[in-house]
Design a protein around this motif. Sequence first.
Motif, short mmCIF file in Angstrom:
data_model
loop_
_atom_site.label_atom_id
_atom_site.label_comp_id
_atom_site.label_asym_id
_atom_site.label_seq_id
_atom_site.Cartn_x
_atom_site.Cartn_y
_atom_site.Cartn_z
N LYS A 1 0.84 -1.19 0.00
CA LYS A 1 0.00 0.00 0.00
C LYS A 1 0.88 1.25 0.00
O LYS A 1 1.95 1.26 0.61
CB LYS A 1 -0.91 0.03 1.24
N VAL A 2 0.40 2.29 -0.67
CA VAL A 2 1.09 3.58 -0.69
C VAL A 2 0.06 4.69 -0.52
O VAL A 2 -1.13 4.49 -0.76
CB VAL A 2 1.88 3.79 -2.01
N VAL A 3 0.54 5.86 -0.10
CA VAL A 3 -0.31 7.03 0.02
C VAL A 3 0.32 8.16 -0.79
O VAL A 3 1.54 8.35 -0.77
CB VAL A 3 -0.50 7.45 1.50
N VAL A 4 -0.50 8.90 -1.53
CA VAL A 4 -0.01 10.00 -2.35
C VAL A 4 0.32 11.19 -1.45
O VAL A 4 -0.50 11.60 -0.62
CB VAL A 4 -1.07 10.42 -3.40
N VAL A 5 1.53 11.76 -1.61
CA VAL A 5 1.94 12.91 -0.80
C VAL A 5 2.26 14.12 -1.67
O VAL A 5 2.57 15.19 -1.15
CB VAL A 5 3.17 12.55 0.06
N ASP A 6 2.21 13.97 -3.00
CA ASP A 6 2.53 15.07 -3.91
C ASP A 6 1.68 14.91 -5.16
O ASP A 6 1.77 13.90 -5.85
CB ASP A 6 4.02 15.04 -4.27
#
Length: 333
Positions: free
Chosen positions: A115-120
């Motif tokens: 899993k990843v989360v968008v930060v930009d």
Amino acid sequence: MTKTNEKIHVLADESLGGIKREYVEVDRKAEVGDKIIVTEGDDFPVGHIDTVAHWYDNYDDGSIDLFEGFDNDIFLDGNREEYRVLEPTNIVHIDGPDGTERYEMVDRKAEVGEKVVVVDDEDSSEEFGNFRIGEVGTVESYATDDTYFGEYANVRVSDGRDIPIYLHEYRVLVPLESSEEEPQPSDPIDVIANLATRVAELERENKRIQKELGWYEVGAGSIANLRNDVADIRHDIAKLEDRIVHDYATNEDVTDFLYEEVKRLQDEIDTLHKDNRRNGEELAKIKDRIDDFQDAENDRIYNLYAITNGKRDEKMFTAEEVATLLNAMRERQ
């Protein structure tokens, strides 16, 4: 606000699209943009959490202005109130099918299935894919393109969309499942607080360096512009390569023509040298014939002179003697 442990608070982080994030209390003066919690005070209730809108550098007591305030009062007097800064940690709370789960955000390349989360989301666009900060998804695969960043991850988000994001645009979500990883109110809290303080200092230093380098002056969408610039440069390079190939072929034809022309001129020069030698030989032969003719004429003149002077039976003069006689005759005339 949900209090998960002493000195730790879970708050919605607008910089992450509203995702809940764990914060720790740190004893230091607040800066603009920091979150604070009131620990003692007269005008503000203990536990009031707010965001710093203005910091008074001419006060030594830490007086600040808040965005929301309390009872229409946004000025927090450092002499009357006490507060602590809430430093963000890398631990976030993500809602899932089994309830809310805790994850640590890690800055590294994600493995397929993580899993990843968008930060930009500065480069979000119709052309390259729409995505927003705070979106959570799973890495399905990797691909590459012709941009400066090269490899990107294909991420499937909750609504079924596939979004392409680069390494700097996401953080890996590492699940924190063990209870041993839960923050404790004893010494580990101080360790986390110190780490959070250090992280905050590094982030401020990073912002300062970026500002000195003019990073913020580039403007939003700069990466997309760089991608377009790189594509234009690659196109120009391809055109130059085609031109080089064409010019090389043209020059090769010219070289062949010049070689044949030089060869032809060299043949003509060789022919002229041969003609010159042949003409020299012919000239020598003609000179010999002239000399022979001159000798014969001299002999004839000698004989005529001898007959005229009654000396026909006498010995004939030589050519040198005849020449001397002719000169003498010219002088008498």
